[in-house]
Scaffold this motif. Structure first.
Motif, PDB file in Angstrom:
ATOM      1  N   HIS A   1       0.811  -1.212   0.000  1.00  0.00           N
ATOM      2  CA  HIS A   1       0.000   0.000   0.000  1.00  0.00           C
ATOM      3  C   HIS A   1       0.851   1.272   0.000  1.00  0.00           C
ATOM      4  O   HIS A   1       0.307   2.378   0.073  1.00  0.00           O
ATOM      5  CB  HIS A   1      -0.950   0.016   1.208  1.00  0.00           C
ATOM      6  CG  HIS A   1      -1.963  -1.074   1.164  1.00  0.00           C
ATOM      7  ND1 HIS A   1      -2.055  -2.035   2.140  1.00  0.00           N
ATOM      8  CD2 HIS A   1      -2.915  -1.371   0.253  1.00  0.00           C
ATOM      9  CE1 HIS A   1      -3.032  -2.871   1.833  1.00  0.00           C
ATOM     10  NE2 HIS A   1      -3.566  -2.492   0.693  1.00  0.00           N
ATOM     11  N   GLN A   2       2.162   1.097  -0.051  1.00  0.00           N
ATOM     12  CA  GLN A   2       3.122   2.209  -0.074  1.00  0.00           C
ATOM     13  C   GLN A   2       2.928   3.161   1.102  1.00  0.00           C
ATOM     14  O   GLN A   2       2.774   4.371   0.945  1.00  0.00           O
ATOM     15  CB  GLN A   2       3.046   2.959  -1.408  1.00  0.00           C
ATOM     16  CG  GLN A   2       3.394   2.078  -2.578  1.00  0.00           C
ATOM     17  CD  GLN A   2       3.325   2.805  -3.900  1.00  0.00           C
ATOM     18  OE1 GLN A   2       2.660   3.828  -4.042  1.00  0.00           O
ATOM     19  NE2 GLN A   2       4.022   2.271  -4.895  1.00  0.00           N
ATOM     20  N   ARG A   3       2.907   2.562   2.299  1.00  0.00           N
ATOM     21  CA  ARG A   3       2.823   3.376   3.507  1.00  0.00           C
ATOM     22  C   ARG A   3       3.668   2.723   4.590  1.00  0.00           C
ATOM     23  O   ARG A   3       4.121   1.592   4.457  1.00  0.00           O
ATOM     24  CB  ARG A   3       1.378   3.560   3.960  1.00  0.00           C
ATOM     25  CG  ARG A   3       0.584   2.297   4.164  1.00  0.00           C
ATOM     26  CD  ARG A   3      -0.875   2.641   4.443  1.00  0.00           C
ATOM     27  NE  ARG A   3      -1.716   1.470   4.404  1.00  0.00           N
ATOM     28  CZ  ARG A   3      -3.026   1.522   4.221  1.00  0.00           C
ATOM     29  NH1 ARG A   3      -3.639   2.670   4.069  1.00  0.00           N
ATOM     30  NH2 ARG A   3      -3.756   0.422   4.197  1.00  0.00           N
ATOM     31  N   SER A   4       3.871   3.450   5.663  1.00  0.00           N
ATOM     32  CA  SER A   4       4.689   2.941   6.762  1.00  0.00           C
ATOM     33  C   SER A   4       3.942   1.829   7.505  1.00  0.00           C
ATOM     34  O   SER A   4       2.718   1.691   7.380  1.00  0.00           O
ATOM     35  CB  SER A   4       5.018   4.070   7.740  1.00  0.00           C
ATOM     36  OG  SER A   4       3.841   4.481   8.421  1.00  0.00           O
ATOM     37  N   LEU A   5       4.701   1.086   8.292  1.00  0.00           N
ATOM     38  CA  LEU A   5       4.085   0.049   9.121  1.00  0.00           C
ATOM     39  C   LEU A   5       3.080   0.673  10.079  1.00  0.00           C
ATOM     40  O   LEU A   5       1.970   0.153  10.255  1.00  0.00           O
ATOM     41  CB  LEU A   5       5.166  -0.713   9.894  1.00  0.00           C
ATOM     42  CG  LEU A   5       4.692  -1.793  10.849  1.00  0.00           C
ATOM     43  CD1 LEU A   5       3.907  -2.882  10.119  1.00  0.00           C
ATOM     44  CD2 LEU A   5       5.893  -2.409  11.571  1.00  0.00           C
ATOM     45  N   ASN A   6       3.435   1.801  10.676  1.00  0.00           N
ATOM     46  CA  ASN A   6       2.520   2.496  11.583  1.00  0.00           C
ATOM     47  C   ASN A   6       1.233   2.893  10.866  1.00  0.00           C
ATOM     48  O   ASN A   6       0.132   2.684  11.396  1.00  0.00           O
ATOM     49  CB  ASN A   6       3.209   3.737  12.159  1.00  0.00           C
ATOM     50  CG  ASN A   6       2.328   4.441  13.167  1.00  0.00           C
ATOM     51  OD1 ASN A   6       2.033   3.897  14.213  1.00  0.00           O
ATOM     52  ND2 ASN A   6       1.904   5.638  12.826  1.00  0.00           N
ATOM     53  N   ALA A   7       1.347   3.448   9.668  1.00  0.00           N
ATOM     54  CA  ALA A   7       0.158   3.854   8.912  1.00  0.00           C
ATOM     55  C   ALA A   7      -0.701   2.645   8.550  1.00  0.00           C
ATOM     56  O   ALA A   7      -1.933   2.726   8.565  1.00  0.00           O
ATOM     57  CB  ALA A   7       0.565   4.611   7.653  1.00  0.00           C
ATOM     58  N   GLU A   8      -0.069   1.529   8.236  1.00  0.00           N
ATOM     59  CA  GLU A   8      -0.816   0.307   7.909  1.00  0.00           C
ATOM     60  C   GLU A   8      -1.604  -0.187   9.123  1.00  0.00           C
ATOM     61  O   GLU A   8      -2.786  -0.525   9.016  1.00  0.00           O
ATOM     62  CB  GLU A   8       0.146  -0.791   7.431  1.00  0.00           C
ATOM     63  CG  GLU A   8      -0.537  -2.067   7.014  1.00  0.00           C
ATOM     64  CD  GLU A   8      -1.363  -1.929   5.742  1.00  0.00           C
ATOM     65  OE1 GLU A   8      -2.323  -2.716   5.586  1.00  0.00           O
ATOM     66  OE2 GLU A   8      -1.076  -1.058   4.897  1.00  0.00           O
ATOM     67  N   ILE A   9      -0.956  -0.204  10.275  1.00  0.00           N
ATOM     68  CA  ILE A   9      -1.632  -0.646  11.504  1.00  0.00           C
ATOM     69  C   ILE A   9      -2.799   0.281  11.820  1.00  0.00           C
ATOM     70  O   ILE A   9      -3.906  -0.181  12.132  1.00  0.00           O
ATOM     71  CB  ILE A   9      -0.639  -0.723  12.680  1.00  0.00           C
ATOM     72  CG1 ILE A   9       0.359  -1.871  12.439  1.00  0.00           C
ATOM     73  CG2 ILE A   9      -1.367  -0.907  14.011  1.00  0.00           C
ATOM     74  CD1 ILE A   9       1.538  -1.877  13.401  1.00  0.00           C
ATOM     75  N   GLN A  10      -2.592   1.590  11.710  1.00  0.00           N
ATOM     76  CA  GLN A  10      -3.672   2.542  11.986  1.00  0.00           C
ATOM     77  C   GLN A  10      -4.831   2.361  11.013  1.00  0.00           C
ATOM     78  O   GLN A  10      -6.004   2.367  11.422  1.00  0.00           O
ATOM     79  CB  GLN A  10      -3.146   3.975  11.897  1.00  0.00           C
ATOM     80  CG  GLN A  10      -2.311   4.359  13.095  1.00  0.00           C
ATOM     81  CD  GLN A  10      -2.020   5.843  13.103  1.00  0.00           C
ATOM     82  OE1 GLN A  10      -2.948   6.649  13.007  1.00  0.00           O
ATOM     83  NE2 GLN A  10      -0.761   6.200  13.227  1.00  0.00           N
TER      84      GLN A  10
END
Length: 81
Positions: free
Chosen positions: A30-39
C-alpha cells in the motif's frame, strides 16, 4: 487528540514476528509505513464494528441481499409483458 505525528504520544506495541512481517508486506504493497498500515487496519475494524458487527455478520447480510436481488430478478424475468 494531536494530529501532528511528532506530538502524538508513542505507544510501543509488541507483535510476533509473523504478524509483523504480514503487516509490513501489506504496508509495502500500500506504499505506507508500518505504523500507517496498523492505523488504517484498526480504523477499518472499528468502522466495521459501527456498521453492525463482525465481518461474518456483514458477509451474511451481503449474501442475503444478493439472494434477495436474485429472487427479484428471477421474478421480473418470468413476468409476462
Amino acid at each position: 487528540m494531536a494530529t501532528d505525528r511528532h506530538q502524538a504520544p508513542s505507544y510501543p506495541l509488541r507483535l510476533d514476528e509473523e504478524l509483523r512481517a504480514q503487516l509490513q508486506a501489506a504496508a509495502d504493497q500500500h506504499q505506507r509505513s508500518l505504523n500507517a498500515e496498523i492505523q488504517a487496519r484498526l480504523k477499518k475494524s472499528l468502522e466495521l464494528d459501527g456498521l453492525g458487527g463482525s465481518k461474518a455478520t456483514l458477509t451474511a447480510r451481503l449474501l442475503k441481499a444478493l439472494a434477495d436481488a436474485d429472487a427479484i430478478a428471477r421474478q421480473l424475468a418470468n413476468k409476462p409483458g
